[in-house]
Design a protein around this motif. Structure first.
Motif, PDB file in Angstrom:
ATOM      1  N   ARG A  77       4.119   8.597   4.126  1.00  0.00           N
ATOM      2  CA  ARG A  77       3.668   8.934   5.471  1.00  0.00           C
ATOM      3  C   ARG A  77       2.238   8.466   5.632  1.00  0.00           C
ATOM      4  O   ARG A  77       1.364   8.816   4.848  1.00  0.00           O
ATOM      5  CB  ARG A  77       3.748  10.465   5.660  1.00  0.00           C
ATOM      6  CG  ARG A  77       3.112  10.941   6.937  1.00  0.00           C
ATOM      7  CD  ARG A  77       3.538  12.384   7.206  1.00  0.00           C
ATOM      8  NE  ARG A  77       3.167  13.283   6.138  1.00  0.00           N
ATOM      9  CZ  ARG A  77       1.965  13.831   6.003  1.00  0.00           C
ATOM     10  NH1 ARG A  77       1.011  13.523   6.855  1.00  0.00           N
ATOM     11  NH2 ARG A  77       1.704  14.657   5.018  1.00  0.00           N
ATOM     12  N   GLN A  78       1.985   7.670   6.652  1.00  0.00           N
ATOM     13  CA  GLN A  78       0.647   7.159   6.907  1.00  0.00           C
ATOM     14  C   GLN A  78       0.002   7.947   8.038  1.00  0.00           C
ATOM     15  O   GLN A  78       0.550   8.071   9.108  1.00  0.00           O
ATOM     16  CB  GLN A  78       0.692   5.669   7.284  1.00  0.00           C
ATOM     17  CG  GLN A  78       1.277   4.777   6.212  1.00  0.00           C
ATOM     18  CD  GLN A  78       0.406   4.661   4.995  1.00  0.00           C
ATOM     19  OE1 GLN A  78      -0.781   4.964   5.057  1.00  0.00           O
ATOM     20  NE2 GLN A  78       0.981   4.247   3.887  1.00  0.00           N
TER      21      GLN A  78
ATOM     22  N   LEU B 208      -2.537  -6.565  -3.042  1.00  0.00           N
ATOM     23  CA  LEU B 208      -1.085  -6.595  -3.058  1.00  0.00           C
ATOM     24  C   LEU B 208      -0.427  -5.255  -3.406  1.00  0.00           C
ATOM     25  O   LEU B 208       0.532  -4.845  -2.743  1.00  0.00           O
ATOM     26  CB  LEU B 208      -0.612  -7.687  -4.028  1.00  0.00           C
ATOM     27  CG  LEU B 208       0.901  -7.886  -4.158  1.00  0.00           C
ATOM     28  CD1 LEU B 208       1.490  -8.373  -2.844  1.00  0.00           C
ATOM     29  CD2 LEU B 208       1.215  -8.873  -5.278  1.00  0.00           C
ATOM     30  N   PRO B 209      -0.891  -4.512  -4.428  1.00  0.00           N
ATOM     31  CA  PRO B 209      -0.188  -3.267  -4.777  1.00  0.00           C
ATOM     32  C   PRO B 209      -0.051  -2.285  -3.623  1.00  0.00           C
ATOM     33  O   PRO B 209       0.992  -1.641  -3.478  1.00  0.00           O
ATOM     34  CB  PRO B 209      -1.048  -2.684  -5.904  1.00  0.00           C
ATOM     35  CG  PRO B 209      -1.683  -3.872  -6.541  1.00  0.00           C
ATOM     36  CD  PRO B 209      -1.970  -4.806  -5.397  1.00  0.00           C
ATOM     37  N   ALA B 210      -1.082  -2.153  -2.790  1.00  0.00           N
ATOM     38  CA  ALA B 210      -1.022  -1.176  -1.700  1.00  0.00           C
ATOM     39  C   ALA B 210       0.008  -1.555  -0.652  1.00  0.00           C
ATOM     40  O   ALA B 210       0.446  -0.700   0.124  1.00  0.00           O
ATOM     41  CB  ALA B 210      -2.399  -1.023  -1.045  1.00  0.00           C
ATOM     42  N   THR B 211       0.422  -2.804  -0.608  1.00  0.00           N
ATOM     43  CA  THR B 211       1.381  -3.266   0.402  1.00  0.00           C
ATOM     44  C   THR B 211       2.806  -3.322  -0.124  1.00  0.00           C
ATOM     45  O   THR B 211       3.727  -3.594   0.644  1.00  0.00           O
ATOM     46  CB  THR B 211       0.981  -4.657   0.926  1.00  0.00           C
ATOM     47  OG1 THR B 211       1.225  -5.631  -0.093  1.00  0.00           O
ATOM     48  CG2 THR B 211      -0.482  -4.687   1.340  1.00  0.00           C
ATOM     49  N   LEU B 212       3.007  -3.117  -1.419  1.00  0.00           N
ATOM     50  CA  LEU B 212       4.348  -3.171  -1.995  1.00  0.00           C
ATOM     51  C   LEU B 212       5.082  -1.864  -1.746  1.00  0.00           C
ATOM     52  O   LEU B 212       4.544  -0.789  -2.038  1.00  0.00           O
ATOM     53  CB  LEU B 212       4.274  -3.437  -3.499  1.00  0.00           C
ATOM     54  CG  LEU B 212       3.716  -4.797  -3.929  1.00  0.00           C
ATOM     55  CD1 LEU B 212       3.491  -4.826  -5.429  1.00  0.00           C
ATOM     56  CD2 LEU B 212       4.650  -5.924  -3.504  1.00  0.00           C
ATOM     57  N   PRO B 213       6.300  -1.909  -1.249  1.00  0.00           N
ATOM     58  CA  PRO B 213       7.032  -0.665  -0.980  1.00  0.00           C
ATOM     59  C   PRO B 213       7.195   0.215  -2.206  1.00  0.00           C
ATOM     60  O   PRO B 213       7.165   1.442  -2.102  1.00  0.00           O
ATOM     61  CB  PRO B 213       8.394  -1.167  -0.467  1.00  0.00           C
ATOM     62  CG  PRO B 213       8.145  -2.547   0.033  1.00  0.00           C
ATOM     63  CD  PRO B 213       7.059  -3.104  -0.836  1.00  0.00           C
TER      64      PRO B 213
ATOM     65  N   GLN C 251      -0.456  -2.977   7.143  1.00  0.00           N
ATOM     66  CA  GLN C 251      -0.659  -4.080   8.081  1.00  0.00           C
ATOM     67  C   GLN C 251      -2.114  -4.543   8.139  1.00  0.00           C
ATOM     68  O   GLN C 251      -2.389  -5.678   8.511  1.00  0.00           O
ATOM     69  CB  GLN C 251      -0.207  -3.668   9.490  1.00  0.00           C
ATOM     70  CG  GLN C 251       1.293  -3.439   9.611  1.00  0.00           C
ATOM     71  CD  GLN C 251       1.736  -2.085   9.080  1.00  0.00           C
ATOM     72  OE1 GLN C 251       0.905  -1.253   8.692  1.00  0.00           O
ATOM     73  NE2 GLN C 251       3.041  -1.869   9.060  1.00  0.00           N
ATOM     74  N   ARG C 252      -3.031  -3.664   7.779  1.00  0.00           N
ATOM     75  CA  ARG C 252      -4.459  -4.012   7.822  1.00  0.00           C
ATOM     76  C   ARG C 252      -5.086  -4.160   6.444  1.00  0.00           C
ATOM     77  O   ARG C 252      -6.239  -4.565   6.318  1.00  0.00           O
ATOM     78  CB  ARG C 252      -5.233  -2.943   8.609  1.00  0.00           C
ATOM     79  CG  ARG C 252      -4.860  -2.830  10.075  1.00  0.00           C
ATOM     80  CD  ARG C 252      -5.804  -1.901  10.800  1.00  0.00           C
ATOM     81  NE  ARG C 252      -7.185  -2.386  10.745  1.00  0.00           N
ATOM     82  CZ  ARG C 252      -8.255  -1.652  11.062  1.00  0.00           C
ATOM     83  NH1 ARG C 252      -8.091  -0.401  11.455  1.00  0.00           N
ATOM     84  NH2 ARG C 252      -9.466  -2.162  10.999  1.00  0.00           N
TER      85      ARG C 252
ATOM     86  N   ALA D 200       4.194  -8.997   5.650  1.00  0.00           N
ATOM     87  CA  ALA D 200       4.797 -10.307   5.780  1.00  0.00           C
ATOM     88  C   ALA D 200       6.289 -10.181   5.963  1.00  0.00           C
ATOM     89  O   ALA D 200       6.956  -9.447   5.300  1.00  0.00           O
ATOM     90  CB  ALA D 200       4.493 -11.162   4.551  1.00  0.00           C
ATOM     91  N   ALA D 201       6.807 -10.949   6.903  1.00  0.00           N
ATOM     92  CA  ALA D 201       8.235 -10.884   7.162  1.00  0.00           C
ATOM     93  C   ALA D 201       8.969 -11.868   6.263  1.00  0.00           C
ATOM     94  O   ALA D 201       8.404 -12.836   5.825  1.00  0.00           O
ATOM     95  CB  ALA D 201       8.517 -11.198   8.608  1.00  0.00           C
TER      96      ALA D 201
END
Length: 405
Positions: free
Chosen positions: A3-4, A332-337, A134-135, A404-405
């Motif tokens: 949850r963000q 990168l780690p913070a954006t990995l699901p 996203q940021r 990234a899509a």
């Protein structure tokens, strides 16, 4: 699912500014050695391998401690863990002017690297705690311009100071200020924000849990391998470029420092450009391979070009390519699901450990001894490491980043 609830506001900007200055301080202190290379080697009787090992000595604690620093930060918080590291770095810079031998210089540089290790390992966690995926890349890019700013300041101004000891004391003042500001202003996350489900908010992950989750991520290991190659090439270029320009190309110390600073100025633009290109293209592989090819060619051949505008322009573009890697890989780690801010400390620790392993072992114990003081071989090896990075980049999953899509 995480949850963000992150509304950074002014406090977020202040926190990022403190993190920025901490990274700037430790990089400034390390890269003072580059323009002082001829003076230091003459005063202490060092050979090329010894100077390379002293220059890269901050990577020893970064290699040994990054893994634990990340996992401990997941458990105890970045503010406390990294604050201790910055205090140790300030101590190292205080001891450096007192050193009169190779071993003394090595010891002081090792202490400097403690703060560097703790900050680098937690880049993704600090940014991820304050900003959504996203940021994260864009914010990390802005924060990570601190490293090239510190390097540029060191390369461009150190030779203008009256002596090596005077330069060392300036570095101590900068690092002490960074530690003090961290203690006074650093905050973990926005008030009322969480990166975990409600039932987990009161229970931070154990170090064992964080490490286990991070170690299962293929993207984390690939990012670490890329960073190992990158840092090996980066250290070779930054450690030996000023000396090569002086000893082979006949430039003065000040002129060589200014030319070398074109690389670090380019880093600043690259750190901002990398996340933008990723958002536009949606291809992490493409960004990494393209930047790797440019940096590899610039490292191998840029120092041989005609002095003046041509050399400066090529070194600048080389620096732009280099700067693109850090926000793309360290955030990168913070954006990995599978990782997110909750486990970003341990994941960042794995990446930073491999990063520093490559930065310390490859230049000092592999390339420099084999090169035998040959600058074409040293810089050619930097280009070869970037070719290896491009191969690793091709193994990334199609879209490992959250945005990234």
């Amino acid at each position: 699912m995480h949850r963000q609830n992150k509304r950074p506001g002014g406090r977020g900007a202040a926190t990022m500014a403190v993190f920025f200055f901490g990274l700037l301080a430790v990089n400034y202190a390390q890269y003072q050695l580059s323009p002082l290379g001829p003076e230091i080697t003459a005063a202490l009787g060092l050979n090329a391998a010894q100077f390379s090992s002293a220059f890269s000595a901050p990577m020893i604690p970064a290699f040994l401690l990054s893994f634990f620093a990340g996992a401990l930060s997941d458990r105890w918080g970045v503010r406390r863990v990294a604050g201790v590291g910055l205090a140790v770095s300030a101590l190292g810079t205080a001891l450096r002017p007192l050193c009169g031998s190779y071993l003394g210089l090595m010891g002081s540089m090792v202490l400097l690297g403690v703060g560097m290790a703790f900050l680098n390992a937690n880049t993704a966690k600090v940014v991820g705690n304050w900003y959504p995926p996203q940021r994260a890349g864009t914010v990390a890019g802005a924060v990570l311009t601190s490293s090239p700013v510190g390097m540029t300041a060191a390369l461009a101004t150190t030779a203008l100071l009256p002596s090596a000891k005077a330069a060392y004391w300036v570095a101590f003042a900068v690092c002490a200020a960074a530690a003090l500001l961290w203690l006074l202003l650093m905050r973990e996350r926005p008030e009322g924000a969480s990166d975990a489900p409600a039932e987990e908010e009161a229970a931070p992950p154990s170090a064992k849990e964080s490490v286990a989750v991070a170690a299962r991520s293929r993207s984390v290991w690939l990012a670490g391998g890329c960073m190992a190659c990158l840092m090996g090439a980066c250290v070779l270029l930054n450690a030996f470029l000023p000396s090569a320009l002086q000893q082979v190309r006949g430039m003065t110390a000040a002129a060589a420092g200014v030319a070398a600073s074109a690389v670090t100025v380019g880093n600043i633009f690259g750190a901002l450009l990398g996340p933008v290109l990723l958002q536009k293209t949606g291809s992490l592989k493409g960004c990494l391979v393209g930047a790797g090819a440019v940096f590899g060619l610039g490292s191998a051949f840029g120092w041989m070009l005609p002095q003046g505008l041509v050399m400066g322009a090529v070194l600048f573009v080389t620096g732009v390519a280099l700067g693109m890697f850090f926000p793309l890989l360290l955030s990168l780690p913070a954006t990995l699901p599978e990782i997110g801010p909750r486990y970003a400390g341990a994941a960042g620790g794995i990446i930073a450990t491999l990063q520093m392993l490559g930065g310390f072992l490859l230049p000092t114990y592999l390339v420099a001894p084999l090169a035998g003081g040959s600058y074409p071989v040293l810089f050619g090896a930097a280009g070869g490491l970037m070719a290896l990075l491009c191969l690793l980049a091709l193994a990334f999953p199609r879209a490992p980043r959250g945005e990234a899509a």
